[in-house]
Design a protein around this motif. Structure first.
Motif, PDB file in Angstrom:
ATOM      1  N   THR A 215      48.293  31.439  56.350  1.00 25.55           N
ATOM      2  CA  THR A 215      49.019  32.659  55.995  1.00 25.55           C
ATOM      3  C   THR A 215      48.918  32.879  54.496  1.00 25.55           C
ATOM      4  O   THR A 215      48.471  32.009  53.758  1.00 25.55           O
ATOM      5  N   ARG A 216      49.378  34.047  54.060  1.00 26.30           N
ATOM      6  CA  ARG A 216      49.296  34.381  52.642  1.00 26.30           C
ATOM      7  C   ARG A 216      50.244  33.555  51.795  1.00 26.30           C
ATOM      8  O   ARG A 216      50.234  33.625  50.603  1.00 26.30           O
ATOM      9  N   ARG A 217      51.124  32.793  52.442  1.00 26.73           N
ATOM     10  CA  ARG A 217      52.095  32.005  51.690  1.00 26.73           C
ATOM     11  C   ARG A 217      51.763  30.520  51.651  1.00 26.73           C
ATOM     12  O   ARG A 217      52.551  29.725  51.187  1.00 26.73           O
ATOM     13  N   HIS A 218      50.600  30.127  52.181  1.00 24.23           N
ATOM     14  CA  HIS A 218      50.317  28.697  52.301  1.00 24.23           C
ATOM     15  C   HIS A 218      49.037  28.231  51.628  1.00 24.23           C
ATOM     16  O   HIS A 218      47.995  28.858  51.734  1.00 24.23           O
ATOM     17  N   LEU A 219      49.157  27.079  50.981  1.00 22.73           N
ATOM     18  CA  LEU A 219      47.998  26.345  50.476  1.00 22.73           C
ATOM     19  C   LEU A 219      48.223  24.895  50.888  1.00 22.73           C
ATOM     20  O   LEU A 219      49.369  24.474  51.064  1.00 22.73           O
ATOM     21  N   ILE A 487      48.749  33.921  47.910  1.00 18.72           N
ATOM     22  CA  ILE A 487      48.910  32.927  46.858  1.00 18.72           C
ATOM     23  C   ILE A 487      47.603  32.221  46.519  1.00 18.72           C
ATOM     24  O   ILE A 487      47.522  31.564  45.500  1.00 18.72           O
ATOM     25  N   ARG A 488      46.576  32.378  47.338  1.00 19.53           N
ATOM     26  CA  ARG A 488      45.312  31.702  46.996  1.00 19.53           C
ATOM     27  C   ARG A 488      44.711  32.279  45.714  1.00 19.53           C
ATOM     28  O   ARG A 488      43.901  31.625  45.068  1.00 19.53           O
ATOM     29  N   GLN A 489      45.091  33.510  45.364  1.00 18.78           N
ATOM     30  CA  GLN A 489      44.581  34.090  44.120  1.00 18.78           C
ATOM     31  C   GLN A 489      45.325  33.552  42.903  1.00 18.78           C
ATOM     32  O   GLN A 489      44.956  33.854  41.777  1.00 18.78           O
ATOM     33  N   CYS A 490      46.394  32.795  43.143  1.00 21.63           N
ATOM     34  CA  CYS A 490      47.262  32.385  42.044  1.00 21.63           C
ATOM     35  C   CYS A 490      46.994  30.966  41.566  1.00 21.63           C
ATOM     36  O   CYS A 490      47.743  30.420  40.769  1.00 21.63           O
ATOM     37  N   ILE A 491      45.934  30.353  42.048  1.00 20.60           N
ATOM     38  CA  ILE A 491      45.507  29.040  41.576  1.00 20.60           C
ATOM     39  C   ILE A 491      43.990  29.139  41.424  1.00 20.60           C
ATOM     40  O   ILE A 491      43.329  29.843  42.192  1.00 20.60           O
ATOM     41  N   ALA A 492      43.450  28.451  40.412  1.00 21.16           N
ATOM     42  CA  ALA A 492      42.029  28.639  40.099  1.00 21.16           C
ATOM     43  C   ALA A 492      41.131  28.263  41.276  1.00 21.16           C
ATOM     44  O   ALA A 492      40.219  29.007  41.635  1.00 21.16           O
ATOM     45  N   PHE A 493      41.396  27.108  41.873  1.00 19.11           N
ATOM     46  CA  PHE A 493      40.543  26.641  42.965  1.00 19.11           C
ATOM     47  C   PHE A 493      41.397  26.310  44.175  1.00 19.11           C
ATOM     48  O   PHE A 493      41.819  25.162  44.347  1.00 19.11           O
TER      49      PHE A 493
END
Length: 502
Positions: A215-219, A487-493
């Motif tokens: 989901t858009r909230r998980h890494l 949130i994947r856009q909010c961390i470099a890798f």
RNA sequence: UCCCCGAUAGCUCAACUGGUAGAGCGAGCGGCUGUUAACCGCUAGGUCGUAGGUUCGAAUCCUACUCGGGGAGCCA
């Protein structure tokens, strides 16, 4: 070499002077007599003007064939010019090309997320990722500053661990010299030890969850900051949390207004984020969810969505008719781009329309005792313009270490903080059970191996005090602040379920 | 693990519902311009995700698989 370079962000202090900048071609508009090169150097963008008459002929020819992301240094006089990005430009008299680049994969046109993730190593150079990266830097700094300025001591908790914070099952297993170990999913238990040494502590680092969540909230790997404080009550913790989050927001507003604008963040809403935040108990939240008011709220939302859908469809239809007529090529291009955007908006709104009744049903059927679902949190956070604390969840739905409420044994003294505008949970925390017998009973109740928790029980045996803390998800916070959907856009890798790209 | 959606040129998408695969961008060459995701001309570029099936004929319909996106559960 580095010391001879001027950064683009400081061109404003060098008007009239001749400087050298070093960077990469962001955009190139070569012409017969003049070349416009927009260059980025990591501190900003600058348009560089190369006129045929002012540079050697061979250099002019080479510069006119530079592809996107070619690296070079450029020397020339700085002048203010409103027509230029950033307001300043350089009248180039000399240049040195380091790496002429051809076929840079990422173009100024639209790309899909899959493509961009596969090209993350290059996509980091884009304006959007750059802006998010600058904001992340501010957020991380603000986190450290807040705790450092408020008497907290940094304690680095281990990443490799043999113990489990909450339920197992969602941890990454590590073969540790043929012994079982895990990647940490929280520093909390270690932090509790440290809190009884320093009083107020925090840890800040990556944390790992093997949850099968797409989901858009998980890494699966994300950064979390966790304060832990001795001699604390639940109201104390809420106060720390709201001051903390407000401080982060304030810092970002002060230092990154330009980036927020570029990203399309809701700056006015962020300016409202000041203490106190709203406070609800779990029981109140469950009453809200099952209320007629919520059903009306969702129904109104559904109507809104449908209206929006109709508007988008009308726009699409109008544009499609226009494309069939005789129109200029540039207009045709614009329409094509608009249509792509509109179709993606349409798909999104259709998903919302589809989900709305499901969410309404989940909310109306909500039973006291279960945990709040993602959609339930979204509904509540949508109803408020500031973050909302939800406190006192049912004991049975929560982790063993949370302190039982003395006034109502069915609930624990915990809280979640929900970011507004439907973003959902960004903080989870609690007061910890500080009474030896009660903690022991809970460990037994869960069926955990007692020998693994003897050291944890020691904290209740030797100088136990009321204490507690919380964890804030850094990427979720950044996503909320920037208006970034994922949130994947909010961390470099980013590390996502079943996927490590580079 | 479950539900929904998708896969066509390097990229983003079309192909009017079964009839010889197109456009823009990007790339290359040339022209032109104080340009702003510039513009004009030419050139190169595709076994339509994979494997079967239906059909005179499949990018289009059916089945399975693979990969991707969104969501549920769980969570920061």
């Amino acid at each position: 070499m580095l010391n001879d370079l001027t950064r683009i962000c400081s061109l404003k202090d060098n008007v009239g002077k001749t400087v050298t900048i070093g960077g990469w071609v962001y955009h190139s508009r070569p012409g017969g007599k003049v070349i416009f090169l927009v260059v980025r150097d990591g501190s900003g963008l600058c348009q560089c003007i190369i006129e045929k008459t002012t540079v050697p002929e061979e250099l002019f020819r080479q510069l006119s064939h530079l592809g996107m992301e070619s690296s070079l240094t450029l020397t020339g006089a700085v002048r203010a010019d409103g027509r230029s990005v950033g307001g300043y430009e350089i009248a180039v008299t000399d240049a040195k090309i380091f790496c002429p680049t051809q076929d840079y994969p990422i173009t100024p046109k639209a790309h899909g997320i899959d493509f961009l993730l596969k090209n993350r190593h290059l996509h980091l150079r884009s304006q959007r990722q750059w802006g998010i990266g600058k904001i992340r830097h501010t957020v991380v700094n603000a986190i450290r500053q807040f705790f450092n300025d408020n008497g907290f001591t940094l304690v680095d908790t281990p990443i490799l661990t043999g113990i489990v914070g909450e339920e197992a099952g969602s941890l990454f297993n590590v073969d540790y010299f043929e012994m079982p170990a895990f990647l940490t999913q929280t520093g909390q238990l270690h932090l509790e030890c440290a809190a009884l040494s320093f009083g107020k502590v925090y840890c800040f680092g990556p944390t790992f969850r093997a949850e099968k969540s797409k989901t858009r909230r998980h890494l699966t790997e994300f950064w979390m900051v966790e304060p832990e404080v001795a001699f604390v009550t639940l109201p104390d913790l809420l106060e720390i949390a709201e001051n903390f989050v407000s401080f982060i927001v304030k810092q970002v507003l002060e230092k990154n207004e330009e980036e927020l604008k570029t990203l399309g963040a809701d700056i006015e809403s962020l300016k409202k984020i000041t203490p106190p935040f709203y406070r609800l108990t779990y029981t109140q939240a469950s009453e809200i969810l099952t209320s007629q008011k919520t059903q009306d709220f969702l129904a109104a939302q559904l109507d809104e969505f449908k209206k929006l859908k109709q508007e988008i469809e009308n726009k699409i239809a109008a544009l499609e008719i226009e494309t069939k007529g005789q129109i200029k090529q540039w207009r045709q291009d614009k329409i094509t781009a608009e249509l792509i955007d509109l179709r993606s908006d349409l798909a999104e709104i259709e998903t919302k329309i589809e989900n709305n009744p499901k969410h309404a049903k989940l909310a109306s059927e909500f039973k006291w005792g279960g945990d709040l679902g993602g959609s339930d949190e979204t509904i509540i956070s949508l109803m408020y313009d500031k973050p909302v604390f939800v406190t006192h969840y049912p004991r049975d739905a929560k982790a063993f270490y949370m302190k039982q409420d003395p006034e109502n044994p069915k609930v624990v003294q915990n809280f979640d903080m929900l970011a507004p505008a439907g973003f959902g949970e960004i903080i989870g925390g609690s007061v910890r059970e500080d009474i030896y017998e009660k903690l022991l009973a809970r460990i037994n109740e869960e069926g955990y191996k007692l020998e693994n928790y003897q050291w944890y029980l020691d904290l209740r045996r030797y100088g136990s005090v009321p204490h507690g803390g919380f964890g804030l998800g850094v990427e979720r916070t950044i996503a909320w602040l920037t208006g970034e959907k994922h949130i994947r856009q909010c961390i470099a890798f980013p590390r996502m379920m079943d996927k490590i790209l580079i």
